[in-house]
Motif scaffolding. Structure first.
Motif, mmCIF file in Angstrom:
data_model
loop_
_atom_site.group_PDB
_atom_site.id
_atom_site.type_symbol
_atom_site.label_atom_id
_atom_site.label_comp_id
_atom_site.label_asym_id
_atom_site.label_seq_id
_atom_site.Cartn_x
_atom_site.Cartn_y
_atom_site.Cartn_z
ATOM 1 N N ASP A 169 159.235 46.239 -15.536
ATOM 2 C CA ASP A 169 160.044 45.036 -15.343
ATOM 3 C C ASP A 169 160.013 44.549 -13.891
ATOM 4 N N CYS A 170 159.880 45.467 -12.984
ATOM 5 C CA CYS A 170 159.919 45.105 -11.567
ATOM 6 C C CYS A 170 158.617 44.467 -11.080
ATOM 7 N N TYR A 171 157.560 44.521 -11.894
ATOM 8 C CA TYR A 171 156.251 44.028 -11.454
ATOM 9 C C TYR A 171 156.310 42.535 -11.099
ATOM 10 N N GLU A 172 156.923 41.728 -11.970
ATOM 11 C CA GLU A 172 157.020 40.294 -11.707
ATOM 12 C C GLU A 172 157.844 40.018 -10.469
ATOM 13 N N SER A 173 158.913 40.785 -10.283
ATOM 14 C CA SER A 173 159.755 40.596 -9.095
ATOM 15 C C SER A 173 158.977 40.906 -7.828
ATOM 16 N N ILE A 174 158.164 41.968 -7.896
ATOM 17 C CA ILE A 174 157.357 42.332 -6.724
ATOM 18 C C ILE A 174 156.350 41.218 -6.413
ATOM 19 N N LYS A 175 155.736 40.648 -7.449
ATOM 20 C CA LYS A 175 154.799 39.545 -7.227
ATOM 21 C C LYS A 175 155.502 38.350 -6.584
ATOM 22 N N VAL A 176 156.695 38.016 -7.088
ATOM 23 C CA VAL A 176 157.447 36.898 -6.516
ATOM 24 C C VAL A 176 157.757 37.156 -5.050
ATOM 25 N N LYS A 177 158.190 38.396 -4.765
ATOM 26 C CA LYS A 177 158.509 38.728 -3.378
ATOM 27 C C LYS A 177 157.266 38.600 -2.496
ATOM 28 N N TYR A 178 156.118 39.020 -3.032
ATOM 29 C CA TYR A 178 154.883 38.908 -2.258
ATOM 30 C C TYR A 178 154.564 37.438 -1.959
ATOM 31 N N HIS A 179 154.669 36.564 -2.955
ATOM 32 C CA HIS A 179 154.354 35.153 -2.760
ATOM 33 C C HIS A 179 155.330 34.487 -1.795
ATOM 34 N N VAL A 180 156.576 34.879 -1.862
ATOM 35 C CA VAL A 180 157.559 34.350 -0.904
ATOM 36 C C VAL A 180 157.164 34.744 0.517
ATOM 37 N N GLN A 181 156.805 36.029 0.675
ATOM 38 C CA GLN A 181 156.406 36.498 1.998
ATOM 39 C C GLN A 181 155.128 35.785 2.471
ATOM 40 N N ALA A 182 154.194 35.584 1.540
ATOM 41 C CA ALA A 182 152.951 34.900 1.906
ATOM 42 C C ALA A 182 153.227 33.465 2.347
ATOM 43 N N HIS A 183 154.126 32.789 1.620
ATOM 44 C CA HIS A 183 154.492 31.426 1.992
ATOM 45 C C HIS A 183 155.184 31.394 3.353
ATOM 46 N N LEU A 184 156.093 32.323 3.566
ATOM 47 C CA LEU A 184 156.782 32.385 4.858
ATOM 48 C C LEU A 184 155.787 32.676 5.983
ATOM 49 N N LEU A 185 154.823 33.546 5.700
ATOM 50 C CA LEU A 185 153.810 33.846 6.698
ATOM 51 C C LEU A 185 153.004 32.589 7.022
ATOM 52 N N GLN A 186 152.592 31.880 5.979
ATOM 53 C CA GLN A 186 151.829 30.648 6.186
ATOM 54 C C GLN A 186 152.634 29.636 6.989
ATOM 55 N N GLN A 187 153.888 29.494 6.629
ATOM 56 C CA GLN A 187 154.767 28.545 7.320
ATOM 57 C C GLN A 187 154.956 28.943 8.783
ATOM 58 N N ASN A 188 155.169 30.207 9.006
ATOM 59 C CA ASN A 188 155.371 30.698 10.364
ATOM 60 C C ASN A 188 154.111 30.514 11.205
ATOM 61 N N LEU A 189 152.964 30.825 10.602
ATOM 62 C CA LEU A 189 151.711 30.653 11.323
ATOM 63 C C LEU A 189 151.466 29.188 11.662
ATOM 64 N N GLN A 190 151.786 28.307 10.715
ATOM 65 C CA GLN A 190 151.593 26.879 10.963
ATOM 66 C C GLN A 190 152.491 26.391 12.089
ATOM 67 N N GLU A 191 153.762 26.850 12.081
ATOM 68 C CA GLU A 191 154.694 26.443 13.135
ATOM 69 C C GLU A 191 154.208 26.926 14.497
ATOM 70 N N ARG A 192 153.759 28.154 14.549
ATOM 71 C CA ARG A 192 153.293 28.687 15.821
ATOM 72 C C ARG A 192 151.977 28.032 16.245
ATOM 73 N N PHE A 193 151.132 27.717 15.278
ATOM 74 C CA PHE A 193 149.892 27.002 15.586
ATOM 75 C C PHE A 193 150.202 25.618 16.144
ATOM 76 N N ASP A 194 151.160 24.917 15.505
ATOM 77 C CA ASP A 194 151.535 23.583 15.978
ATOM 78 C C ASP A 194 152.149 23.631 17.366
ATOM 79 N N HIS A 195 152.776 24.756 17.687
ATOM 80 C CA HIS A 195 153.350 24.894 19.019
ATOM 81 C C HIS A 195 152.254 25.133 20.062
ATOM 82 N N LEU A 196 151.236 25.864 19.674
ATOM 83 C CA LEU A 196 150.157 26.175 20.612
ATOM 84 C C LEU A 196 149.107 25.070 20.668
ATOM 85 N N VAL A 197 148.928 24.371 19.561
ATOM 86 C CA VAL A 197 147.940 23.289 19.474
ATOM 87 C C VAL A 197 148.682 22.012 19.090
ATOM 88 N N GLN A 198 149.015 21.197 20.083
ATOM 89 C CA GLN A 198 149.821 19.998 19.856
ATOM 90 C C GLN A 198 148.903 18.774 19.822
#
Length: 714
Positions: A169-198
């Protein structure tokens, strides 16, 4: 079977163990493992099913799971496969316990798998807190491989463990958590990229200002860029910005470029582009930037962005990703809008041009920056291969454009040529061009063709066609075709225009004949075309002038049989005045021989018409005969004045006929017969017998003498 059992028992006894002892050890291990599983299950449920707050570290469970797993493996090793087979016969209960032990080991491995995932999630949080992007990226990769089993990193995970894990039962929850983390990582990287490359763009009513501000913190920039571009990053927005606001303007427009290596207290590199955004028109094409400026500005752009050009996977760089989306449009614009317009238009420019070398050097820059793959993206190389073709086309186009501009000029803007080549000189040397007036445009046209023939071709390879082969023939054909169209109305209505165009064509004919050995294509046909064109348009004007004379003479009528009246003399004077006006226009323009032959033709037509009008009279009184003689005298007096040499009038075929008509107007019957002289007199050169008889009947009354005289006219 009993013997095997006995051997097994003896074997266990030899090690100080018994079947009961093994059974007891297995039972204790099952109990311990079950208790541990209960605790792990609770931890997993709280984290991935019920999502309750739980601060327990998975490290404790992972360590315990490892210990239990090792103990179970040792216990299973003690009871081997052969031993279990014997125990199946000896003790079914012990065999069942051993299978339970294997099942609990599988469950333990699944729990351990989940605990590893949980530990990785906690490590992600810690790495995020430390802003260690590459570590986060690496951890997310491990999470993905453990969750989806899509990497060689998960090869040490047993297939049974993967299969059982994916049914929980926890498998789907783990996948969701992974995708949330991946999205947050992408968002964070984009924000930091935009700060370094304006990348900023400000638009004003008539202009645009684009600013690229890139951090000089190379370590951080490389980490962010590497992580961002490997995390399924879509670079479309970045590529569109660079293409629309940087690359296209640098190629198409004059751009003011400012490069600052020490922006923001030497922490950033800044590139500022400023350019107009007004609509392109014909005038703005003249403001197209020089290709060397375009290359220099591109170098600054690539230099500014070089900090983000990280190596992503050994064979691919960030500029490779960007290039995949911008290079086709970029190369197309470079070739069509920058390089082809920069191709030389003259031989001197061609010999001094460094365009091909510059293009190849620039292509190496793009390839070294990984923006293009020179083995695939060959547009610049192909341009250099076709450079000579582009040059020939540009040179020919420029020459033809200059020719058309010359053709548009006024024909009446004229100049005297060959002032010393009088008709006598030309008669003795047919290769001389006669003294006449030509249009200055024709002189300029010849100068253009002279420049074409003078173009040096010694640097052109033997295998390369002459860049100006056939251009002279094309120029002359254009002149022959276009001048009558451009100046059509004036050629039809203004005599001087026709005379000048005639002279122009003959002048070009003379030039072609002089340069026959220069390899001019279709030399004979060009000479014929020029001569026929000259003759054709002068003939049209001659016919037009003759029609004017005939229109005037159409009103020549004898209203009174006894006197001439004023109308005939007025019309004759009008015709002579028309010829005098034409003389003023043509005498200094046409070559003398052409002028003389043209006026002989016109004067002959006029004289013939006058003679024919006289011969329409059936009765001529003495008074009218005298008046006709005076009228003819006017023509005989004014005619020679139309020529520079008065004796040229004798070339008019009907001139002697007119003189004889005047003589006959004042002659007696005897003089008529003497002038006829039985068909051997001077009158026979221009008159038929019936014409002389008609004139005798009109001038003299019907008498025997007249009848006798008429009988002598045979």
């Amino acid at each position: 079977m009993m013997a095997q059992k006995q051997v097994l028992q003896e074997s266990f006894q030899g090690q100080g163990q018994s079947i009961e002892t093994t059974k007891s050890a297995i039972t204790k291990m099952l109990v311990r493992t079950e208790r541990f599983q209960t605790r792990v299950r609770k931890h997993i449920d709280e984290n991935y099913t019920e999502f309750m707050p739980n601060h327990t570290s998975p490290d404790i469970f992972l360590e315990k799971a490892t210990i239990l797993g090792d103990e179970i493996n040792e216990l299973l090793a003690t009871v081997g496969e052969e031993g279990l087979a014997a125990l199946n016969d000896a003790s079914a209960e012990l065999a069942k316990s051993s299978k339970d032990l294997r099942e609990i080991l599988l469950e333990l491995r699944v729990s351990e798998h989940i605990l590893k995932l949980d530990d990785l999630f906690q490590c992600v949080e810690e790495a995020k807190a430390n802003k260690d992007c590459l570590v986060v990226f690496d951890l997310m990769g491990k999470l993905r491989s453990l969750i989806y089993s899509d990497s060689t990193d998960s090869a040490d995970v047993a297939p049974e463990v993967e299969r059982l894990f994916q049914t929980l039962d926890c498998y789907e929850s783990i996948k969701v958590k992974y995708h949330v983390q991946a999205h947050l990582l992408q968002q964070n990287l984009q924000e930091r990229f935009d700060h370094l490359v304006q990348l900023n763009c400000k638009t004003f009513p008539n202009s645009k200002c684009v600013t690229l501000l890139i951090s000089k913190d190379e370590a951080q920039l490389q980490d962010i860029v590497s992580a961002l571009f490997q995390e399924r990053y879509n670079p479309a927005k970045l590529c569109n910005f660079l293409l629309e606001h940087c690359i296209e303007p640098l190629i198409l427009k004059p751009v003011s470029v400012e490069y600052n290596e020490a922006a923001k207290d030497d922490s950033h590199i800044q590139l500022t582009l400023s350019y107009s955004i007004k609509d392109q028109d014909a005038a703005s094409a003249l403001l197209r930037p020089n290709y060397k400026d375009v290359f220099d500005h591109f170098r600054l752009l690539l230099q500014t962005l070089s900090g983000i050009n990280s190596n992503l996977n050994g064979t691919q760089h960030v500029f490779t990703v960007i290039g995949d989306q911008v290079k086709d449009r970029m190369l197309q614009l470079l070739v069509e809008e920058c390089l082809i317009p920069a191709v030389p238009e003259t031989m001197d420019e061609y010999n001094s041009s460094t365009l091909c070398a510059d293009v190849l050097q620039f292509e190496h820059l793009l390839a070294d920056s990984y923006l293009i793959n020179p083995e695939v993206d060959c547009a610049l190389t192909e341009f250099t291969k076709e450079f000579d073709t582009y040059y020939r086309n540009r040179l020919s186009a420029r020459v033809l454009a200059t020719a058309r501009e010359i053709i548009q000029r006024d024909l009446q803007d004229m100049v005297l040529v060959a002032p010393n080549n009088l008709s006598a000189n030309v008669a003795s040397d047919p290769f001389l061009f006669p003294r006449c007036m030509i249009s200055k445009s024709a002189q300029d046209f010849v100068k253009l063709m002279d420049r074409v023939l003078r173009q040096p071709t010694d640097k052109t390879a033997e295998s390369t066609p002459d860049p100006l082969a056939g251009v002279v023939a094309q120029l002359l054909e254009t002149y022959i075709d276009e001048v009558p169209k451009v100046h059509k109305k004036l050629l039809q209505s203004i005599p001087q225009q026709s005379a000048l165009f005639h002279n122009n064509c003959q002048y070009l004919t003379h030039w072609v004949a002089q340069h026959a050995n220069n390899g001019i294509e279709s030399y004979p046909s060009l000479v014929k075309m020029l001569q026929s064109t000259a003759t054709k348009h002068l003939r049209v004007q001659l016919n037009y002038q003759q029609s004017i004379l005939m229109d005037i003479m159409s009103g020549f009528e004898f209203e009174n049989p006894h006197t001439l009246g004023s109308t005939p003399l007025r019309l004759v004077r009008q015709c002579l005045r028309q010829l005098e006006l034409l003389k003023n226009v043509w005498q200094q323009v046409l070559p003398e021989n052409v002028y003389n032959s043209s006026f002989c033709e016109l004067l002959n037509a006029f004289v013939n018409e006058l003679v024919q009008r006289v011969f329409t009279l059936r009765d001529i009184s003495a008074t009218m005969a005298s008046e006709l003689s005076d009228l003819i005298d006017v023509v005989l007096e004014k005619g020679p004045l139309l020529y520079q040499d008065k004796h040229e009038v004798l070339q008019v075929r009907s001139w002697q006929k007119l003189q004889q008509l005047k003589t006959m107007m004042n002659a007696s019957l005897k003089e008529f017969t003497e002038l006829w002289c039985d068909g051997a007199g001077p009158l026979t050169a221009n008159y038929q017998a019936n014409e002389i008889k008609h004139l005798i009947r009109a001038l003299f009354q019907d008498t025997d003498r007249r009848a006798k005289a008429i009988t002598q006219i045979v």
